[in-house]
Motif scaffolding. Sequence first.
Motif, PDB file in Angstrom:
ATOM      1  N   LEU A 121       0.844  -1.201   0.000  1.00  0.00           N
ATOM      2  CA  LEU A 121       0.000   0.000   0.000  1.00  0.00           C
ATOM      3  C   LEU A 121       0.878   1.250   0.000  1.00  0.00           C
ATOM      4  CD1 LEU A 121      -3.049   0.120   0.011  1.00  0.00           C
ATOM      5  CD2 LEU A 121      -2.977   0.557   2.451  1.00  0.00           C
ATOM      6  N   ALA A 122       1.951   1.230   0.821  1.00  0.00           N
ATOM      7  CA  ALA A 122       2.830   2.397   0.923  1.00  0.00           C
ATOM      8  C   ALA A 122       3.583   2.616  -0.382  1.00  0.00           C
ATOM      9  CB  ALA A 122       3.809   2.210   2.076  1.00  0.00           C
TER      10      ALA A 122
ATOM     11  N   SER B  60       1.410   3.805  -3.262  1.00  0.00           N
ATOM     12  CA  SER B  60       0.917   5.176  -3.107  1.00  0.00           C
ATOM     13  C   SER B  60       1.965   6.184  -3.571  1.00  0.00           C
ATOM     14  CB  SER B  60       0.530   5.443  -1.659  1.00  0.00           C
ATOM     15  OG  SER B  60       1.678   5.518  -0.868  1.00  0.00           O
ATOM     16  N   MET B  61       3.210   5.731  -3.769  1.00  0.00           N
ATOM     17  CA  MET B  61       4.247   6.654  -4.226  1.00  0.00           C
ATOM     18  C   MET B  61       4.293   6.767  -5.747  1.00  0.00           C
ATOM     19  SD  MET B  61       7.217   5.784  -1.591  1.00  0.00           S
ATOM     20  CE  MET B  61       8.396   6.304  -2.782  1.00  0.00           C
TER      21      MET B  61
ATOM     22  N   VAL C 176       2.271   7.970  -7.654  1.00  0.00           N
ATOM     23  CA  VAL C 176       1.665   9.206  -8.144  1.00  0.00           C
ATOM     24  C   VAL C 176       2.703  10.303  -8.364  1.00  0.00           C
ATOM     25  CG1 VAL C 176       1.130  10.099  -5.862  1.00  0.00           C
ATOM     26  CG2 VAL C 176      -0.291  10.735  -7.763  1.00  0.00           C
ATOM     27  N   TYR C 177       3.853  10.218  -7.664  1.00  0.00           N
ATOM     28  CA  TYR C 177       4.855  11.279  -7.809  1.00  0.00           C
ATOM     29  C   TYR C 177       5.402  11.368  -9.226  1.00  0.00           C
ATOM     30  CZ  TYR C 177       4.801  12.368  -2.969  1.00  0.00           C
ATOM     31  OH  TYR C 177       4.389  12.780  -1.759  1.00  0.00           O
TER      32      TYR C 177
ATOM     33  N   GLU D 140      -7.397   5.756  -3.519  1.00  0.00           N
ATOM     34  CA  GLU D 140      -6.587   5.030  -2.548  1.00  0.00           C
ATOM     35  C   GLU D 140      -7.385   4.761  -1.276  1.00  0.00           C
ATOM     36  OE1 GLU D 140      -2.753   6.905  -1.594  1.00  0.00           O
ATOM     37  OE2 GLU D 140      -2.229   5.802  -3.400  1.00  0.00           O
TER      38      GLU D 140
ATOM     39  N   ILE E 197       5.435   6.562   5.521  1.00  0.00           N
ATOM     40  CA  ILE E 197       5.515   6.630   4.061  1.00  0.00           C
ATOM     41  C   ILE E 197       4.111   6.652   3.469  1.00  0.00           C
ATOM     42  CG2 ILE E 197       6.233   5.349   2.009  1.00  0.00           C
ATOM     43  CD1 ILE E 197       8.683   4.505   3.591  1.00  0.00           C
TER      44      ILE E 197
ATOM     45  N   TYR F 262       2.332  10.266   5.080  1.00  0.00           N
ATOM     46  CA  TYR F 262       2.954  11.542   4.726  1.00  0.00           C
ATOM     47  C   TYR F 262       3.405  11.573   3.274  1.00  0.00           C
ATOM     48  CZ  TYR F 262       2.482  13.324   9.326  1.00  0.00           C
ATOM     49  OH  TYR F 262       1.928  13.793  10.479  1.00  0.00           O
ATOM     50  N   VAL F 263       4.187  10.548   2.870  1.00  0.00           N
ATOM     51  CA  VAL F 263       4.696  10.568   1.503  1.00  0.00           C
ATOM     52  C   VAL F 263       3.563  10.295   0.507  1.00  0.00           C
ATOM     53  CG1 VAL F 263       6.338   9.520  -0.080  1.00  0.00           C
ATOM     54  CG2 VAL F 263       6.964   9.847   2.292  1.00  0.00           C
ATOM     55  N   GLY F 264       2.703   9.328   0.836  1.00  0.00           N
ATOM     56  CA  GLY F 264       1.703   8.897  -0.135  1.00  0.00           C
ATOM     57  C   GLY F 264       0.489   9.790  -0.251  1.00  0.00           C
TER      58      GLY F 264
ATOM     59  N   MET G 210       1.861  14.723   1.386  1.00  0.00           N
ATOM     60  CA  MET G 210       2.795  15.488   0.557  1.00  0.00           C
ATOM     61  C   MET G 210       2.316  15.607  -0.885  1.00  0.00           C
ATOM     62  SD  MET G 210       4.882  16.824   2.460  1.00  0.00           S
ATOM     63  CE  MET G 210       5.882  17.604   1.219  1.00  0.00           C
TER      64      MET G 210
END
Lengths: 353, 198
Positions: free
Chosen positions: A131-132, A135-136, A138-139, A168, B59, B62-64, B67
């Motif tokens: 999940l973590a 979720s990244m 998208v950057y 999400e 992560i 905050y990161v997902g 931010m």
Amino acid sequence: MDAMLLSLTNMGHGLFGGLWPLVWAMVKIVLIVAPLMLGVAYLTWLERKVIGYMQVRIGPNRVGPWGLIQPIADGLKLLFKEIVVPSGANKAIFIIAPMLAIAPALAAWAVIPFTDTLVLANIDASLLYILAITSMGVYGIILSGWASNSKYAFLGAMRSAAQMVSYEIAMGFALITVLMVSGSLNLVEIVQAQERGRFAEMGLTFLSWNWLPLLPMFVVYFIAALAETNRAPFDVAEGESEIVAGFHVEYSGMAFALFFLAEYANMILVSTLTALLFLGGWSSPVGFLPDGALWLFAKVFVLLVLFLWFRATFPRYRYDQIMRLGWKVFVPLCLIWLFVVGIWMMSPLNIWK
Amino acid sequence: MDIPTLTFFAFAAVLIFASMRVITARNPVHAALHLILAFFTCGAIWALLQAEFLAIAIILVYVGAVMVLFLFVVMMLDINMDRIRQGFWKHLPLGVVIGLLMVLEMGMVLGSRYFQVPAADAIEPANVSNVKTLGALMFSDYVYPFELASIVLLVGMIAAIVLTHRGPKNTKYINPSKQIAVKAQDRVRVLQMPVEKE
């Protein structure tokens, strides 16, 4: 098999000494990533073929038999093209953005199990890790849109960011119900929990999988997965007819190919996750057939064809309709089903003991 | 020096560099990106301390999520750095006092053993996952503080909506659910017209 593995380990220790664990981990990573990239390449071929047949066309048929070498040819073409950096672009971020798009799509595979034992890193909180990491993703999209210094790219990035953050939430709720009934965050244990149950004892394992008791969550999860991967009918981030190609309009050559690879790698990833969480992973649907990774691959294949089928079938959602579906339909549905499952688990009718 | 310590120092160096860049970067988007890097490295350091739930949670949250929205806002705003820098010397004394206070507090926490402050002992039960232990504590011993914190968060959420919601707008907005529920019979009337003969 074990003896072979042992002799391989001994040989590795002889060759690399103390560095062997590192080398062995690298070998395992390559063994996962290389077939994945091949799968991505042939998923693009399959997409063109499947949609072609659905639209009464033939699809790629010139390069190799049945167009089978087409994805390789496409890859080579993109590899040899120039990467154009727009003059007004923020160069560093423009180059980093495609890497940020593909890195999470590959990193998530570290904890994906293929059978009980065939897994790169069997960590306790693997579901949370996935999940973590996802979720990244998208950057890559937001930064590419901003760094391109183009209004179409920026519009695509904004749409995509809002969409991914909204869906999400529904995705997270669907996962919470799965971990409630499995009592674990570990993907191996989640699959093993689906192999138990009244129907599994009768030999009908496919009725014990999570998709049946958690049917609404299964549907929500799969639709949210479609939205998370920016696939049709939720592909407003690209929206060819409205904003050219969205966030990757300024990209060319291999930088564009990285976005492409990331999208398809994400598709395979979410299909694998759906198969693991709701369709019993590597367990066979009926008792008399043996379990194995082949079952997982078959389930992933079916889900991937569903992705392609949806793209050929549904018209693109309007942006406000996407937001309505995510916030006003899925979130309340998830909250209600969360309570239903909670009460079900506390009642004497609990089937997950 | 063993490998975990080396890794820790590597992460710590990245964390300090990223945090410095957050306040020194000229471009606000670069500052936000370094803040993301700082959060990520922070998660990595927590993972080294075997607090895998907290590491993944920072992560994820905050990161997902946080931010992403923050970056979103920073990208949309046209921030004039010169205007922000204007009051630097005027606000410096207050900033220095707050900074010193924070350094002092952090020193107290780090030197808790020296100052004889009773520090909570890290419990390390064998073969029990971090998440399970945390969940059990949260819903048994600390259930009231936990619920209180969630109510505060809920109030904050509602307050944000109330503050920004400007009431119904007079737009030609089409309700999608009405759009979906529409039937052909309501819109199109098929007429039967006899063929006109001469």
